[in-house]
Each structure stands twice: as C-alpha cells, then as structure tokens.
Design an enzyme around this catalytic site. Structure first.
Site, PDB file in Angstrom:
ATOM      1  NE  ARG A  37      -1.335 -24.030  -2.103  1.00 22.50           N
ATOM      2  CZ  ARG A  37      -1.596 -25.319  -2.103  1.00 22.50           C
ATOM      3  NH1 ARG A  37      -0.728 -26.168  -2.620  1.00 22.50           N
ATOM      4  NH2 ARG A  37      -2.710 -25.787  -1.615  1.00 22.50           N
ATOM      5  CG  HIS A  67       4.877 -24.330 -14.427  1.00 21.51           C
ATOM      6  ND1 HIS A  67       3.604 -24.665 -14.015  1.00 21.51           N
ATOM      7  CD2 HIS A  67       5.582 -25.500 -14.449  1.00 21.51           C
ATOM      8  CE1 HIS A  67       3.546 -25.972 -13.789  1.00 21.51           C
ATOM      9  NE2 HIS A  67       4.730 -26.509 -14.044  1.00 21.51           N
ATOM     10  CE1 TYR A  70       1.450 -26.493  -6.171  1.00 22.23           C
ATOM     11  CE2 TYR A  70       3.318 -25.382  -7.198  1.00 22.23           C
ATOM     12  CZ  TYR A  70       2.605 -25.729  -6.068  1.00 22.23           C
ATOM     13  OH  TYR A  70       3.037 -25.305  -4.832  1.00 22.23           O
ATOM     14  CG  HIS A 107       1.094 -29.700 -13.694  1.00 20.48           C
ATOM     15  ND1 HIS A 107       1.368 -29.860 -12.363  1.00 20.48           N
ATOM     16  CD2 HIS A 107       2.272 -29.366 -14.277  1.00 20.48           C
ATOM     17  CE1 HIS A 107       2.656 -29.640 -12.152  1.00 20.48           C
ATOM     18  NE2 HIS A 107       3.230 -29.332 -13.286  1.00 20.48           N
ATOM     19  CD  GLU A 142       5.486 -30.569 -15.976  1.00 23.46           C
ATOM     20  OE1 GLU A 142       5.021 -29.427 -15.787  1.00 23.46           O
ATOM     21  OE2 GLU A 142       6.369 -31.072 -15.254  1.00 23.46           O
ATOM     22  CG  ASP A 176       9.125 -33.268 -14.900  1.00 26.55           C
ATOM     23  OD1 ASP A 176       9.884 -34.137 -14.416  1.00 26.55           O
ATOM     24  OD2 ASP A 176       8.810 -32.220 -14.293  1.00 26.55           O
ATOM     25  CG  HIS A 179       6.568 -35.214 -13.823  1.00 23.21           C
ATOM     26  ND1 HIS A 179       5.860 -34.093 -14.166  1.00 23.21           N
ATOM     27  CD2 HIS A 179       7.048 -34.987 -12.575  1.00 23.21           C
ATOM     28  CE1 HIS A 179       5.906 -33.219 -13.166  1.00 23.21           C
ATOM     29  NE2 HIS A 179       6.630 -33.739 -12.198  1.00 23.21           N
ATOM     30  CG  HIS A 211       9.947 -29.328 -16.571  1.00 24.39           C
ATOM     31  ND1 HIS A 211       8.655 -29.369 -16.103  1.00 24.39           N
ATOM     32  CD2 HIS A 211      10.159 -28.068 -17.025  1.00 24.39           C
ATOM     33  CE1 HIS A 211       8.102 -28.168 -16.275  1.00 24.39           C
ATOM     34  NE2 HIS A 211       8.987 -27.365 -16.846  1.00 24.39           N
ATOM     35  CG  ASP A 224       5.629 -35.029  -9.261  1.00 24.37           C
ATOM     36  OD1 ASP A 224       6.822 -34.666  -9.416  1.00 24.37           O
ATOM     37  OD2 ASP A 224       4.663 -34.282  -9.500  1.00 24.37           O
ATOM     38  CG  HIS A 226      10.939 -32.622  -9.009  1.00 27.41           C
ATOM     39  ND1 HIS A 226      10.747 -31.429  -9.662  1.00 27.41           N
ATOM     40  CD2 HIS A 226       9.894 -33.415  -9.391  1.00 27.41           C
ATOM     41  CE1 HIS A 226       9.643 -31.491 -10.385  1.00 27.41           C
ATOM     42  NE2 HIS A 226       9.097 -32.678 -10.226  1.00 27.41           N
ATOM     43  CD  GLU A 256       9.935 -28.277 -13.198  1.00 22.60           C
ATOM     44  OE1 GLU A 256       9.821 -29.522 -13.339  1.00 22.60           O
ATOM     45  OE2 GLU A 256       9.009 -27.493 -13.373  1.00 22.60           O
TER      46      GLU A 256
HETATM   47 ZN    ZN Z   1       7.005 -32.724 -10.530  1.00 25.37          ZN
HETATM   48 FE    FE Z   2       8.005 -30.361 -14.237  1.00 26.67          FE
HETATM   49 FE    FE Z   3       5.193 -28.696 -13.699  1.00 24.35          FE
END
Ligand code: ZN
Ligand code: FE
Ligand code: FE
Length: 277
Positions: A37, A67, A70, A107, A142, A176, A179, A211, A224, A226, A256
């Site tokens: 965050r 990573h 996001y 991202h 990604e 991913d 994705h 991913h 999106d 998962h 993930e």
């Molecule tokens: Zn995702």
């Molecule tokens: Fe991912």
């Molecule tokens: Fe990601």
C-alpha cells in the site's frame, strides 16, 4: 530441476523469508520490497541479507524476485503520483544492488484516460530516469490482465515500452499466466501459439520469469483474480505443459495463488512432480 517458489511475506525480514522458502521446498521466492500500500521501506540490515544468502547456499535457493508495490503508477495523470512511483522505484533499485542475482518486477501502470500511447511514453520516461548502466538488477515489466486502463495488456504494448527505454538491455518481461489468460492469450488451448507470438513481438530471450496462477475467470475476461493451480479456468493440464515447455522450463516460477504456506508447499510439490514426469 524446476526452479519454483511463491510469494512470501517480507514482514520478518530476509532470513525469515529464506527460512520459509526452505521449509516449504521452494528454490526461489518473490517478496514485496515494502508494504504494497506504499509507505517508507524499513532499513535493510546487512547481517540479515548475509544470513539469507547463507540459507540460499545451503538450500539451493536462487533468483529472488522483488516486486514493487502494486499501487505505484508510473503513468498516472497526476505528476505527484508519477514522481512517487519514480522515487520509490529508484530507492528500491538502489537497495537491491546489495542482493546478488535479484530481479525487480513492476506493474507498468494505468493510463487513467490519457490513452495507451501516452501511458507507454510516461512509463518509458520513468524507466529512463531510474535505470543506470552499472546496475546489476534486471527490471521486469509484468504482463497485465487489461483491467481498467492497465498498460501492458498485450505483447505489443510491452514491446513499445521496451523500444523507448534507452537501457532496455537491463530489462525483461515477467509473464503472469492468470494475467495473459484474462488478457486474451489462450495459454490453455494454444501455448505454442502464444509463445510464438511473444517471440515475434518481444523475443523469448526477454522472458525472464513466470508468475504461476490459475484464473477465477474465463478467457479474455480482463478481471485479474488469481486461483489455486488446477482449481480455475486455466486448468491443471495447461500448467503441466507450461512447466515442461522448452521455452519456459529453465525460467524461475513464482506462485501467487490464494494460499498460506502449507497450500504453497502442496502446490510446489505437485508442480515439481509434474515437471519430473
Ligand atoms: Zn494479478
Ligand atoms: Fe503477477
Ligand atoms: Fe504483480
């Protein structure tokens, strides 16, 4: 040997992450460089990093993937949001120089109505400000599901970003599976076709990480969400082909999926079994 791991919590530091990875049979892992965050990153203690590297040697762990939060948006309309993304990435990349053989995934961002072309220009502009020739970390874009105004929903968009980055030899792509499936690439029905298109548009030599996620939603849904491996719309047999594909099997794989450590341990064992057989 399949190199596979999962996303782990960084909250207890580097040594604890390596310990978690070893415990669940992972030979790599991914972590958020800081609270996703946003917010300031904690100090990275050299002792903690060193202790992690000792576990790496003992347990055969390699290729940790950092990573970025996001929530960063390198192509936001608001210049302050772009500046925050740039400063966070620059700080992360400086810190990561202390970890050998690490990659940094982010991202690309959401253009929020400015249009894809402007988004691509702003993302490349950010990268041109944070990369430097002597850095050793590989920075990965990604592949995105195309939710909202996400940039990076197609191989063409990712290539267009790389084309504008001066130090693009410092960069690669993280594919991913959830994705790309949600984005409209049929990795379940035509994996060869999708990877052929990747090769024509970007070049398979740019593919550096995968991913591994099943998807809660049907092909092309741009959602999106998962799902656990084999429990979603991509399905188990597709993952068997993915981990055994000659263009992919040498890459590091990062789960993930919605799991705690025990669930990850089971998925890692299952995928190792599928790769061996
Ligand atoms: Zn995702
Ligand atoms: Fe991912
Ligand atoms: Fe990601």
């Amino acid at each position: 040997m399949l190199r596979i791991g999962c996303h782990l919590s960084f909250s207890r530091g580097f040594l604890a992450m390596a310990g978690d990875a070893e415990k669940i049979g992972a030979t790599t892992f991914q972590f958020f460089t800081r609270n996703p965050r946003g917010g300031a990153a904690k100090n990275w203690e050299q002792e903690d990093i060193q202790a992690m590297l000792d576990v790496f040697r003992r347990a055969g762990i390699a290729k940790p993937l950092a990573h970025a939060p996001y929530t960063l948006n390198a192509c936001a309309k608001d210049g302050n949001i772009r500046r925050f993304a740039r400063e966070t990435m620059a700080d992360d990349l400086k810190r990561l120089e202390r970890i050998p053989d690490v990659m940094y995934n982010f991202h690309p961002g959401s253009h929020v109505g400015q249009g894809t072309e402007e988004g691509i220009r702003l993302i490349a502009d950010t990268l041109n400000q944070v990369l430097w020739e002597e850095m050793h970390t590989t920075v990965l874009l990604e592949t995105m599901a195309g939710k909202g105004s996400e940039v990076g929903r197609s191989f063409q968009e990712l290539r267009a970003i790389l084309d504008r980055v001066e130090l693009s030899h410092k960069m690669g792509i993280c594919l991913d599976t959830c994705h790309v499936w949600d984005g409209g690439y049929d990795i379940a029905g035509d994996l060869d076709g999708v990877l052929g298109e990747f090769d024509r548009e970007i070049g398979l030599e740019k593919l550096k990480a995968v991913h591994l996620n099943d998807s809660m939603n049907p092909f092309g849904s741009h959602k999106d969400r998962h799902e656990k491996i084999g429990k979603g719309c991509i399905g188990l047999e597709a993952f068997r082909r993915i981990v055994n594909h000659p263009a992919l099997r040498g890459l590091p794989f990062y789960l993930e999926t919605p799991n705690e450590l025990e669930g990850y341990q089971e998925e890692i064992a299952m995928l190792k079994g599928m790769a061996a057989g």
